[in-house]
Design an enzyme around this catalytic site. Structure first.
Site, PDB file in Angstrom:
ATOM      1  N   CYS A 116       0.757  -0.934   0.191  1.00  0.00           N
ATOM      2  CA  CYS A 116       0.239  -0.138   0.045  1.00  0.00           C
ATOM      3  C   CYS A 116       1.016   0.763   0.275  1.00  0.00           C
ATOM      4  O   CYS A 116       0.197   2.328   0.057  1.00  0.00           O
ATOM      5  CB  CYS A 116      -0.991  -0.042   1.085  1.00  0.00           C
ATOM      6  SG  CYS A 116      -2.052  -1.302   1.020  1.00  0.00           S
ATOM      7  N   HIS A 256      -3.206   7.238   2.463  1.00  0.00           N
ATOM      8  CA  HIS A 256      -3.890   5.717   2.514  1.00  0.00           C
ATOM      9  C   HIS A 256      -5.475   5.363   3.163  1.00  0.00           C
ATOM     10  O   HIS A 256      -5.265   5.730   4.160  1.00  0.00           O
ATOM     11  CB  HIS A 256      -2.633   5.221   2.625  1.00  0.00           C
ATOM     12  CG  HIS A 256      -3.249   3.240   2.004  1.00  0.00           C
ATOM     13  ND1 HIS A 256      -3.158   3.034   1.034  1.00  0.00           N
ATOM     14  CD2 HIS A 256      -3.569   2.038   2.996  1.00  0.00           C
ATOM     15  CE1 HIS A 256      -4.081   1.936   0.582  1.00  0.00           C
ATOM     16  NE2 HIS A 256      -3.752   1.516   2.208  1.00  0.00           N
ATOM     17  N   ASN A 286      -9.878  -0.357   0.053  1.00  0.00           N
ATOM     18  CA  ASN A 286      -8.582  -0.081   0.056  1.00  0.00           C
ATOM     19  C   ASN A 286      -8.480  -0.648  -1.277  1.00  0.00           C
ATOM     20  O   ASN A 286      -8.500  -2.045  -1.125  1.00  0.00           O
ATOM     21  CB  ASN A 286      -8.225  -0.700   1.004  1.00  0.00           C
ATOM     22  CG  ASN A 286      -6.222  -0.893   1.422  1.00  0.00           C
ATOM     23  OD1 ASN A 286      -5.990  -0.364   0.235  1.00  0.00           O
ATOM     24  ND2 ASN A 286      -5.968  -1.507   2.257  1.00  0.00           N
TER      25      ASN A 286
HETATM   26  C1  LIG Z   1      -9.650  -6.134   9.876  1.00  0.00           C
HETATM   27  C2  LIG Z   1     -10.136  -5.336  10.985  1.00  0.00           C
HETATM   28  C3  LIG Z   1     -11.559  -3.863   9.489  1.00  0.00           C
HETATM   29  C4  LIG Z   1     -10.914  -5.656  11.495  1.00  0.00           C
HETATM   30  O1  LIG Z   1     -11.181  -4.287  12.621  1.00  0.00           O
HETATM   31  P1  LIG Z   1     -10.882  -5.060  14.047  1.00  0.00           P
HETATM   32  O2  LIG Z   1     -12.073  -4.157  14.960  1.00  0.00           O
HETATM   33  O3  LIG Z   1      -9.155  -4.972  14.118  1.00  0.00           O
HETATM   34  O4  LIG Z   1     -12.625  -6.686  14.351  1.00  0.00           O
HETATM   35  P2  LIG Z   1     -11.252  -7.834  14.897  1.00  0.00           P
HETATM   36  O5  LIG Z   1     -10.570  -8.755  13.847  1.00  0.00           O
HETATM   37  O6  LIG Z   1     -10.340  -6.885  16.283  1.00  0.00           O
HETATM   38  O7  LIG Z   1     -12.562  -9.067  15.594  1.00  0.00           O
HETATM   39  C5  LIG Z   1     -13.763  -8.532  16.412  1.00  0.00           C
HETATM   40  C6  LIG Z   1     -14.723  -8.812  15.959  1.00  0.00           C
HETATM   41  O8  LIG Z   1     -15.347  -8.890  14.871  1.00  0.00           O
HETATM   42  C7  LIG Z   1     -15.446 -10.319  14.001  1.00  0.00           C
HETATM   43  N1  LIG Z   1     -15.420  -9.903  12.832  1.00  0.00           N
HETATM   44  C8  LIG Z   1     -14.342 -10.039  11.823  1.00  0.00           C
HETATM   45  N2  LIG Z   1     -14.624  -9.361   9.921  1.00  0.00           N
HETATM   46  C9  LIG Z   1     -16.558  -9.401  10.365  1.00  0.00           C
HETATM   47  C10 LIG Z   1     -16.431  -9.045   9.407  1.00  0.00           C
HETATM   48  N3  LIG Z   1     -16.785  -8.514   8.018  1.00  0.00           N
HETATM   49  N4  LIG Z   1     -17.961  -8.814   9.971  1.00  0.00           N
HETATM   50  C11 LIG Z   1     -18.498  -8.896  11.671  1.00  0.00           C
HETATM   51  N5  LIG Z   1     -17.859  -9.536  12.488  1.00  0.00           N
HETATM   52  C12 LIG Z   1     -16.572  -8.781  12.187  1.00  0.00           C
HETATM   53  C13 LIG Z   1     -14.206 -11.160  14.011  1.00  0.00           C
HETATM   54  O9  LIG Z   1     -14.147 -12.345  14.311  1.00  0.00           O
HETATM   55  C14 LIG Z   1     -14.374 -11.083  15.490  1.00  0.00           C
HETATM   56  O10 LIG Z   1     -14.761 -12.183  16.345  1.00  0.00           O
HETATM   57  P3  LIG Z   1     -14.745 -12.419  18.096  1.00  0.00           P
HETATM   58  O11 LIG Z   1     -14.361 -11.385  18.614  1.00  0.00           O
HETATM   59  O12 LIG Z   1     -15.940 -13.002  18.097  1.00  0.00           O
HETATM   60  O13 LIG Z   1     -13.569 -13.672  17.571  1.00  0.00           O
HETATM   61  C15 LIG Z   1      -9.259  -3.877  11.129  1.00  0.00           C
HETATM   62  O14 LIG Z   1      -8.535  -4.544  12.160  1.00  0.00           O
HETATM   63  C16 LIG Z   1      -7.967  -3.531   9.960  1.00  0.00           C
HETATM   64  O15 LIG Z   1      -8.798  -2.362   9.573  1.00  0.00           O
HETATM   65  N6  LIG Z   1      -6.682  -3.361   9.827  1.00  0.00           N
HETATM   66  C17 LIG Z   1      -5.680  -2.630   9.805  1.00  0.00           C
HETATM   67  C18 LIG Z   1      -6.041  -3.136   8.355  1.00  0.00           C
HETATM   68  C19 LIG Z   1      -5.514  -2.857   7.261  1.00  0.00           C
HETATM   69  O16 LIG Z   1      -5.068  -1.755   7.168  1.00  0.00           O
HETATM   70  N7  LIG Z   1      -4.745  -3.575   6.071  1.00  0.00           N
HETATM   71  C20 LIG Z   1      -4.365  -2.799   5.258  1.00  0.00           C
HETATM   72  C21 LIG Z   1      -3.068  -2.606   5.286  1.00  0.00           C
HETATM   73  S1  LIG Z   1      -2.418  -1.327   3.907  1.00  0.00           S
END
Ligand SMILES: CC(C)(COP(=O)(O)OP(=O)(O)OC[C@H]1O[C@@H](n2cnc3c(N)ncnc32)[C@H](O)[C@@H]1OP(=O)(O)O)[C@@H](O)C(=O)NCCC(=O)NCCS
Length: 329
Positions: A116, A256, A286
């Site tokens: 990214c 980004h 993204n």
């Molecule tokens: C991926 C992302 C959105 C997940 O959000 P989060 O707040 O960290 O959520 P978590 O991974 O802690 O998951 C929380 C819960 O939601 C659930 N969950 C994950 N994706 C889900 C979805 N699409 N819908 C509903 N629930 C979801 C998980 O299973 C977890 O459940 P649990 O608590 O029962 O285990 C976040 O971590 C993120 O944006 N990370 C950075 C990603 C990024 O920028 N990537 C690109 C790099 S360039």
């Protein structure tokens, strides 16, 4: 004689027609619009449909539109830097494929892979050829067909990514506008948190890798989030501080587009008010290398000559960085 800076003199973008909404994703995986919106800020993303179409097929309309806007021919381009994590093929370079498709017969080119942060690194790299006097017209393309490596059974990743492509032209500027400074970083210790397990030389494609779904993007979202939320903000603040810029001096912050909460953290750390922060994540998600040029394309009409822009990115690898530039037109 004034110092020569590399200035953006034209920008254009392309997004595919197909809109994948949160509501459609609800029919594919166990998720819902409310969860996606509050955790990421994303409402919909674009998907490139069509047999045999790759990232270069989004770059062609983006670049052809750019050349038209600038009023130049493809044969005037000296260099094409194609920033992508989803090249048309492992080889040859998508830069070459693009050059052939648009008729850039006098250009040489290469692909740049920095996930990214790729487009940001591409701007920094391309600017060196302008500042040194080696080239007059450098095309920096940023685009990805993320849908080609996303597992639409994995709710943690399929909600985030979309397809899109943008491009800018870099040309010499002696009025003090253009790319002024950059802070660029990478740390290979980030590999475990965001990668593609198979398909490279370390683990070539086999029946086994396909059966194990190892060709999709693998992400440990929380770890990436923690890294991104701190580092993108820090690096944007660093480039501002070392150029004696305060939030009031900044016309636009161009972050980004990975997660609205990460964008907000960067705005907060730099002190730039929300009306100066460019955000289109709700419509495109993204698009990896596509996010920054698509932001520049959509806000182009609002930019004024001499505006101070801070561009910031982070990505898998890890890679991250920030550029300070003065808009040139
Ligand atoms: C991926 C992302 C959105 C997940 O959000 P989060 O707040 O960290 O959520 P978590 O991974 O802690 O998951 C929380 C819960 O939601 C659930 N969950 C994950 N994706 C889900 C979805 N699409 N819908 C509903 N629930 C979801 C998980 O299973 C977890 O459940 P649990 O608590 O029962 O285990 C976040 O971590 C993120 O944006 N990370 C950075 C990603 C990024 O920028 N990537 C690109 C790099 S360039």
């Amino acid at each position: 004689m004034n110092k020569i800076h590399a200035a953006i003199t034209a920008v254009n973008g392309y997004v595919p027609d197909y809109v994948l909404t949160n509501h459609e994703l609800e029919t594919m995986v166990d998720t819902n619009d409310e969860w996606i919106t509050t955790r990421t800020g994303i409402k919909e993303r674009r998907i490139l449909k069509g047999e045999g179409l790759g990232t270069s097929d989004m770059a062609v309309p983006a670049v052809n539109g750019l050349l038209k806007k600038r009023g130049i021919g493809a044969d005037e381009i000296d260099l094409i830097i194609f920033c992508t994590s989803t090249p048309d093929r492992v080889f040859p370079a998508t830069a070459n494929i693009l050059a052939d498709k648009i008729g850039a017969k006098n250009a040489w080119g290469y692909d740049l892979q920095a996930t990214c942060s790729g487009f940001l690194f591409g701007l920094a790299t391309g600017s060196q050829f302008i500042e040194s006097g080696k080239h007059k017209k450098v095309l920096v393309v940023g685009g990805d067909k993320m849908s080609s490596m996303i597992d639409y059974k994995d709710r943690a990743t399929c909600i985030i990514f979309g397809d899109g492509c943008g491009a800018v032209l870099l040309e010499p500027n002696d009025e003090g506008n253009g790319i002024i400074d950059s802070v660029l970083k990478s740390d290979g210790a980030g590999l475990p948190f965001l990668h593609q397990k198979a398909g490279g030389s370390a683990r070539p494609t086999s029946h086994e890798t396909i059966d194990a779904r190892e060709h999709y993007l693998y992400q440990e979202g929380q770890s990436v989030f923690k890294f991104a939320v701190t580092n993108m903000a820090e690096v944007a603040a660093e480039v501002m501080e070392r150029n004696n810029l305060t939030a009031n001096d900044i016309a636009w912050l161009v972050p980004h587009q990975a997660n609205k909460r990460i964008i907000d953290a960067t705005a907060s750390r730099t002190g730039v008010s929300s009306d100066k922060v460019i955000i289109n994540i709700e419509r495109y998600g993204n698009t990896t290398n596509g996010t920054l040029p698509l932001c520049l394309w959509e806000w182009e009409d609002k930019f004024k000559k001499g505006d101070n822009l801070i561009i910031a990115a982070f990505g898998g690898g890890f890679t991250w960085g920030s550029i300070y530039l003065k808009w040139a037109y």
